[in-house]
Design a protein around this motif. Sequence first.
Motif, short mmCIF file in Angstrom:
data_model
loop_
_atom_site.label_atom_id
_atom_site.label_comp_id
_atom_site.label_asym_id
_atom_site.label_seq_id
_atom_site.Cartn_x
_atom_site.Cartn_y
_atom_site.Cartn_z
N THR A 241 -8.67 -5.44 -17.35
CA THR A 241 -8.97 -6.47 -16.33
C THR A 241 -9.11 -5.95 -14.91
OG1 THR A 241 -6.60 -6.95 -16.10
CG2 THR A 241 -7.84 -8.25 -17.71
N GLY A 242 -9.16 -4.64 -14.72
CA GLY A 242 -9.32 -4.10 -13.37
C GLY A 242 -8.03 -3.50 -12.85
N THR A 243 -8.15 -2.73 -11.78
CA THR A 243 -7.02 -1.96 -11.26
C THR A 243 -6.79 -2.24 -9.79
OG1 THR A 243 -6.04 0.26 -11.36
CG2 THR A 243 -8.29 0.11 -10.50
N PRO A 244 -5.53 -2.19 -9.34
CA PRO A 244 -5.24 -2.33 -7.92
C PRO A 244 -5.59 -1.04 -7.17
CG PRO A 244 -3.21 -1.94 -9.11
CD PRO A 244 -4.30 -2.06 -10.15
N PRO A 245 -5.51 -1.04 -5.84
CA PRO A 245 -5.85 0.16 -5.08
C PRO A 245 -4.89 1.31 -5.37
CG PRO A 245 -4.88 -1.51 -3.65
CD PRO A 245 -5.13 -2.17 -4.96
N GLY A 246 -5.35 2.52 -5.02
CA GLY A 246 -4.53 3.70 -5.20
C GLY A 246 -5.12 4.72 -6.15
N VAL A 247 -6.39 4.52 -6.57
CA VAL A 247 -7.01 5.49 -7.47
C VAL A 247 -7.41 6.73 -6.69
CG1 VAL A 247 -7.83 3.66 -8.99
CG2 VAL A 247 -9.33 4.51 -7.17
N GLY A 248 -7.67 7.82 -7.42
CA GLY A 248 -7.99 9.08 -6.77
C GLY A 248 -9.25 9.03 -5.93
N MET A 249 -10.24 8.27 -6.39
CA MET A 249 -11.50 8.15 -5.66
C MET A 249 -11.30 7.56 -4.27
SD MET A 249 -14.89 6.02 -6.89
CE MET A 249 -13.93 4.50 -7.08
N GLY A 250 -10.28 6.70 -4.12
CA GLY A 250 -10.06 6.01 -2.85
C GLY A 250 -9.16 6.74 -1.89
N ARG A 251 -8.56 7.86 -2.31
CA ARG A 251 -7.65 8.60 -1.43
C ARG A 251 -8.43 9.45 -0.43
NH1 ARG A 251 -2.40 8.93 -3.64
NH2 ARG A 251 -2.00 10.96 -2.71
N LYS A 252 -7.79 9.75 0.68
CA LYS A 252 -8.41 10.60 1.70
C LYS A 252 -7.47 11.76 2.01
CE LYS A 252 -11.02 6.78 3.74
NZ LYS A 252 -11.32 5.99 4.96
N PRO A 253 -7.80 12.98 1.56
CA PRO A 253 -8.98 13.32 0.77
C PRO A 253 -8.85 12.83 -0.67
CG PRO A 253 -7.56 15.22 0.97
CD PRO A 253 -6.95 14.15 1.84
N GLN A 254 -9.98 12.75 -1.36
CA GLN A 254 -9.96 12.31 -2.75
C GLN A 254 -9.13 13.28 -3.59
OE1 GLN A 254 -14.17 11.98 -3.72
NE2 GLN A 254 -14.13 9.79 -3.27
N ARG A 255 -8.53 12.70 -4.65
CA ARG A 255 -7.67 13.51 -5.54
C ARG A 255 -8.01 13.14 -6.97
NH1 ARG A 255 -4.83 15.91 -8.94
NH2 ARG A 255 -2.59 16.38 -8.73
N PHE A 256 -8.38 14.13 -7.77
CA PHE A 256 -8.72 13.86 -9.16
C PHE A 256 -7.82 14.68 -10.09
CE2 PHE A 256 -12.66 12.95 -6.77
CZ PHE A 256 -12.76 11.59 -7.07
N LEU A 257 -7.86 14.35 -11.36
CA LEU A 257 -6.94 14.94 -12.32
C LEU A 257 -7.34 16.35 -12.71
CD1 LEU A 257 -6.41 11.83 -14.64
CD2 LEU A 257 -4.79 12.76 -12.95
N GLY A 258 -6.33 17.18 -12.91
CA GLY A 258 -6.54 18.53 -13.40
C GLY A 258 -5.58 18.82 -14.54
#
Length: 280
Positions: A241-258
């Motif tokens: 049903t969707g997600t609240p804010p705080g995903v990696g794409m929205g961070r500054k700088p962006q942060r993705f999984l490794g």
Amino acid sequence: MKLVRYGPRGREKPGLIDAQGRLRDLSAHCATLGWDELSPAGLKRLAALDPRTLPAVRGEPRLGVPFTGISKFIGIGLNYRDHAIEAGMAIPSEPIVFMKATSCINGPCDPILLPPGSVKTDWEVELGIVIGREARRVAEAKALDHVAGYCVINDVSEREYQLERGSQWDKGKGCDSFGPIGPWLVTKDEVPDPQNLRLWLELNGERVQDGSTATMIFGVREIVSYLSRFMTLHPGDVIATGTPPGVGMGRKPQRFLGAGDTLRLGVEGLGEQRQTVRAA
């Protein structure tokens, strides 16, 4: 009830979590937790069982997806206003609908596998809706009559695939292991208000998402009713049903999984997931 399936992948047994948090075996009463068990009549039959009479399961076996028969895995995009803003996208006037491939479905604590060449794999804690009765052109007032219960979903998403390679969301949503579901299917009688649930996610022990379903743009009733205008929903179908804010794409700088990252996430009353990220 809190319904589960436990054991090695492909050989899971049905079970439930009793009032003391212990895993009980349901194998004597059903072969799996599928269409029949998710129906109103099936849930009523299981609810009539006394959990104390069911065999206790020893140890801590792997938990699989808590139900079977998923013919459709549907996602709703940008359903939290703050998340749409952090993604730099317009606030939707109607639900944004995409499909996650059923081949992405994963147990709640199974590893997340990074696709070869992935550079922007992201996390999304979400409330999942599980359909229990066929829904076709259902009015909002009757929508919850077609819901069996709710679960935790991590809508794992590869943002480059999703947004930079033709803007076809499905490509970034359906990679193998990108659909952890569970640990439990919690029947709707134990969730009196699905629009008042806290949901959160931690990355390597840091709380990065912390929201509430109260802030969803489109609520559970509206989502089920809306989707049923465009497709028939069958028992076992699941809706993220969707997600609240705080995903990696929205961070500054962006942060993705490794590889090596760990995730812990949950929805109030619906249990927790834990995942380790690995290279495929």
